[in-house]
Design a protein around this motif. Structure first.
Motif, PDB file in Angstrom:
ATOM      1  N   HIS A  33       0.805  -1.216   0.000  1.00  0.00           N
ATOM      2  CA  HIS A  33       0.000   0.000   0.000  1.00  0.00           C
ATOM      3  C   HIS A  33       0.845   1.277   0.000  1.00  0.00           C
ATOM      4  N   ASP A  34       2.179   1.120  -0.057  1.00  0.00           N
ATOM      5  CA  ASP A  34       3.079   2.276  -0.030  1.00  0.00           C
ATOM      6  C   ASP A  34       3.389   2.701  -1.462  1.00  0.00           C
ATOM      7  N   PRO A  35       2.944   3.880  -1.873  1.00  0.00           N
ATOM      8  CA  PRO A  35       3.182   4.294  -3.260  1.00  0.00           C
ATOM      9  C   PRO A  35       4.657   4.419  -3.607  1.00  0.00           C
ATOM     10  N   SER A  36       5.525   4.652  -2.604  1.00  0.00           N
ATOM     11  CA  SER A  36       6.957   4.777  -2.889  1.00  0.00           C
ATOM     12  C   SER A  36       7.592   3.431  -3.215  1.00  0.00           C
ATOM     13  N   ALA A  37       6.855   2.327  -2.966  1.00  0.00           N
ATOM     14  CA  ALA A  37       7.381   1.001  -3.272  1.00  0.00           C
ATOM     15  C   ALA A  37       7.119   0.601  -4.720  1.00  0.00           C
ATOM     16  N   ASP A  38       6.520   1.468  -5.489  1.00  0.00           N
ATOM     17  CA  ASP A  38       6.295   1.217  -6.905  1.00  0.00           C
ATOM     18  C   ASP A  38       7.647   0.989  -7.582  1.00  0.00           C
ATOM     19  N   PRO A  39       7.846  -0.118  -8.293  1.00  0.00           N
ATOM     20  CA  PRO A  39       9.157  -0.388  -8.913  1.00  0.00           C
ATOM     21  C   PRO A  39       9.614   0.712  -9.852  1.00  0.00           C
ATOM     22  N   GLU A  40       8.686   1.471 -10.444  1.00  0.00           N
ATOM     23  CA  GLU A  40       9.073   2.552 -11.334  1.00  0.00           C
ATOM     24  C   GLU A  40       9.810   3.672 -10.593  1.00  0.00           C
ATOM     25  N   LYS A  41       9.603   3.738  -9.271  1.00  0.00           N
ATOM     26  CA  LYS A  41      10.259   4.777  -8.483  1.00  0.00           C
ATOM     27  C   LYS A  41      11.777   4.599  -8.442  1.00  0.00           C
ATOM     28  N   THR A  42      12.236   3.375  -8.689  1.00  0.00           N
ATOM     29  CA  THR A  42      13.678   3.109  -8.615  1.00  0.00           C
ATOM     30  C   THR A  42      14.287   2.854  -9.993  1.00  0.00           C
ATOM     31  N   GLU A  43      13.576   3.210 -11.062  1.00  0.00           N
ATOM     32  CA  GLU A  43      14.092   3.047 -12.416  1.00  0.00           C
ATOM     33  C   GLU A  43      14.733   4.358 -12.881  1.00  0.00           C
ATOM     34  N   ALA A  44      15.973   4.274 -13.334  1.00  0.00           N
ATOM     35  CA  ALA A  44      16.678   5.444 -13.872  1.00  0.00           C
ATOM     36  C   ALA A  44      16.759   5.311 -15.389  1.00  0.00           C
ATOM     37  N   TRP A  45      16.225   6.285 -16.104  1.00  0.00           N
ATOM     38  CA  TRP A  45      16.186   6.248 -17.567  1.00  0.00           C
ATOM     39  C   TRP A  45      17.231   7.152 -18.215  1.00  0.00           C
ATOM     40  N   THR A  46      17.833   8.001 -17.427  1.00  0.00           N
ATOM     41  CA  THR A  46      18.876   8.886 -17.946  1.00  0.00           C
ATOM     42  C   THR A  46      20.019   8.955 -16.931  1.00  0.00           C
ATOM     43  N   PRO A  47      21.239   9.208 -17.363  1.00  0.00           N
ATOM     44  CA  PRO A  47      21.618   9.356 -18.772  1.00  0.00           C
ATOM     45  C   PRO A  47      21.669   8.009 -19.495  1.00  0.00           C
ATOM     46  N   VAL A  48      21.371   8.006 -20.776  1.00  0.00           N
ATOM     47  CA  VAL A  48      21.417   6.780 -21.564  1.00  0.00           C
ATOM     48  C   VAL A  48      22.861   6.518 -21.981  1.00  0.00           C
ATOM     49  N   PRO A  49      23.439   5.355 -21.642  1.00  0.00           N
ATOM     50  CA  PRO A  49      24.823   5.076 -22.034  1.00  0.00           C
ATOM     51  C   PRO A  49      24.979   5.091 -23.552  1.00  0.00           C
ATOM     52  N   PRO A  50      26.044   5.707 -24.058  1.00  0.00           N
ATOM     53  CA  PRO A  50      26.268   5.697 -25.509  1.00  0.00           C
ATOM     54  C   PRO A  50      26.549   4.279 -25.997  1.00  0.00           C
ATOM     55  N   VAL A  51      26.203   4.025 -27.231  1.00  0.00           N
ATOM     56  CA  VAL A  51      26.428   2.711 -27.828  1.00  0.00           C
ATOM     57  C   VAL A  51      27.869   2.615 -28.317  1.00  0.00           C
ATOM     58  N   VAL A  52      28.556   1.543 -27.942  1.00  0.00           N
ATOM     59  CA  VAL A  52      29.908   1.268 -28.412  1.00  0.00           C
ATOM     60  C   VAL A  52      29.895  -0.080 -29.120  1.00  0.00           C
ATOM     61  N   ALA A  53      30.227  -0.091 -30.382  1.00  0.00           N
ATOM     62  CA  ALA A  53      30.298  -1.343 -31.126  1.00  0.00           C
ATOM     63  C   ALA A  53      31.581  -2.079 -30.760  1.00  0.00           C
ATOM     64  N   THR A  54      31.471  -3.387 -30.594  1.00  0.00           N
ATOM     65  CA  THR A  54      32.633  -4.191 -30.192  1.00  0.00           C
ATOM     66  C   THR A  54      32.824  -5.345 -31.175  1.00  0.00           C
ATOM     67  N   PRO A  55      33.306  -5.055 -32.367  1.00  0.00           N
ATOM     68  CA  PRO A  55      33.517  -6.111 -33.356  1.00  0.00           C
ATOM     69  C   PRO A  55      34.574  -7.110 -32.900  1.00  0.00           C
ATOM     70  N   VAL A  56      34.358  -8.370 -33.214  1.00  0.00           N
ATOM     71  CA  VAL A  56      35.293  -9.417 -32.810  1.00  0.00           C
ATOM     72  C   VAL A  56      36.650  -9.186 -33.480  1.00  0.00           C
ATOM     73  N   GLY A  57      37.689  -9.182 -32.653  1.00  0.00           N
ATOM     74  CA  GLY A  57      39.038  -9.048 -33.178  1.00  0.00           C
ATOM     75  C   GLY A  57      39.432  -7.651 -33.583  1.00  0.00           C
ATOM     76  N   ALA A  58      38.618  -6.661 -33.239  1.00  0.00           N
ATOM     77  CA  ALA A  58      38.933  -5.281 -33.599  1.00  0.00           C
ATOM     78  C   ALA A  58      38.722  -4.373 -32.396  1.00  0.00           C
ATOM     79  N   ALA A  59      39.219  -3.149 -32.495  1.00  0.00           N
ATOM     80  CA  ALA A  59      39.083  -2.187 -31.407  1.00  0.00           C
ATOM     81  C   ALA A  59      37.638  -1.722 -31.281  1.00  0.00           C
ATOM     82  N   PRO A  60      37.198  -1.357 -30.069  1.00  0.00           N
ATOM     83  CA  PRO A  60      35.857  -0.786 -29.907  1.00  0.00           C
ATOM     84  C   PRO A  60      35.699   0.455 -30.781  1.00  0.00           C
TER      85      PRO A  60
END
Length: 260
Positions: A33-60
């Motif tokens: 019954h505690d609204p602060s226990a809503d799982p969405e209260k503990t979800e962080a959407w920002t900052p979004v980590p940048p995408v880094v491609a990691t090809p096999v055998g090559a540098a990121p």
């Protein structure tokens, strides 16, 4: 027939268990019954980590490639001018007597990948005379390169040591003539505006995929004689040492890390 008695200790344990169960149930009901226990209260959407491609055998994809086997454009001689080492078969090799080389760019906090190979021929060489070189972070702090496969020497001078400072956790060396790899996380030292040391440098190293330096605190600049110490400085090149041995390097790349 005598009625079974209930031992006082067991009765107390039962009471405690009942109280505990009741408490857990009450907490669960309260959370429901505690609204602060809503799982969405503990979800962080920002900052979004940048995408880094990691090809096999090559540098990121976000890495700065310092050597891919095609040339030494990213390097210069410690004496000035172009890097004088030999490039062949996708590797660069120390030309003894020509001096070390350093990157043309300066770096502070980095992730560094570098592969190296000591000469296969070891007859007549042992200890520090066998496949000796070094990787200097910010030109001052040495991670030792050495043929440490069945080659006793002082422990804080073997491969993967922070030279004359920190002994590696294990010896993960491969035989001479085989390629090996270091994966390094380097945190540069911090200095105050007045030049005082705010935070020492720290290093984590994996040697051939095995942890050998675990967030090791650097005591100061690498010294052959005497104690290490700090003097204020900024970002600086990565330096590879000429120690008189034909050590080879390949697949060198670096990711610049953001300070947190």
């Amino acid at each position: 027939m005598r009625a079974a008695s209930f031992h006082p200790c067991r009765r107390a344990a039962a009471v405690r268990a009942g109280v505990l169960a009741g408490g857990v149930l009450a907490a669960a009901v309260a959370l429901a019954h505690d609204p602060s226990a809503d799982p969405e209260k503990t979800e962080a959407w920002t900052p979004v980590p940048p995408v880094v491609a990691t090809p096999v055998g090559a540098a990121p994809s976000d890495a700065v490639v310092l050597f891919d086997g095609s040339g030494l454009a990213a390097w210069e001689s410690e004496r000035g001018g172009d890097a004088p080492w030999k490039v062949a078969d996708g590797a660069m090799t120390v030309v003894p007597g020509t001096g070390g080389i350093r990157t043309r760019r300066d770096f502070c906090d980095i992730q560094l990948h570098i592969e190296w190979r000591t000469p296969a021929g070891t007859r007549g060489f042992d200890g520090q005379d066998r496949g000796n070189s070094g990787i200097f972070l910010q030109e001052r702090y040495e991670l030792q390169v050495l043929d440490s496969y069945d080659n006793p020497t002082y422990a804080n001078g073997q491969a993967a040591s922070i030279y004359k400072q920190a002994i590696p956790l294990v010896n993960a060396s491969r035989p001479p003539g085989e390629w090996q790899a270091y994966d390094i996380i380097w945190k540069a030292p911090r200095f105050s505006d007045g030049g005082g040391l705010l935070a020492p440098a720290r290093i984590t190293v994996l040697h051939n995929g095995v942890l050998v330096q675990d967030d090791t605190v650097i005591a100061g600049t690498t010294e052959y004689r005497g104690a290490p110490s700090y003097a204020p400085h900024g970002c600086a090149p990565i330096y590879l040492q000429d120690h008189g041995s034909e050590v080879s390097f390949r697949n060198i790349w670096v990711r610049e890390l953001q300070a947190r």
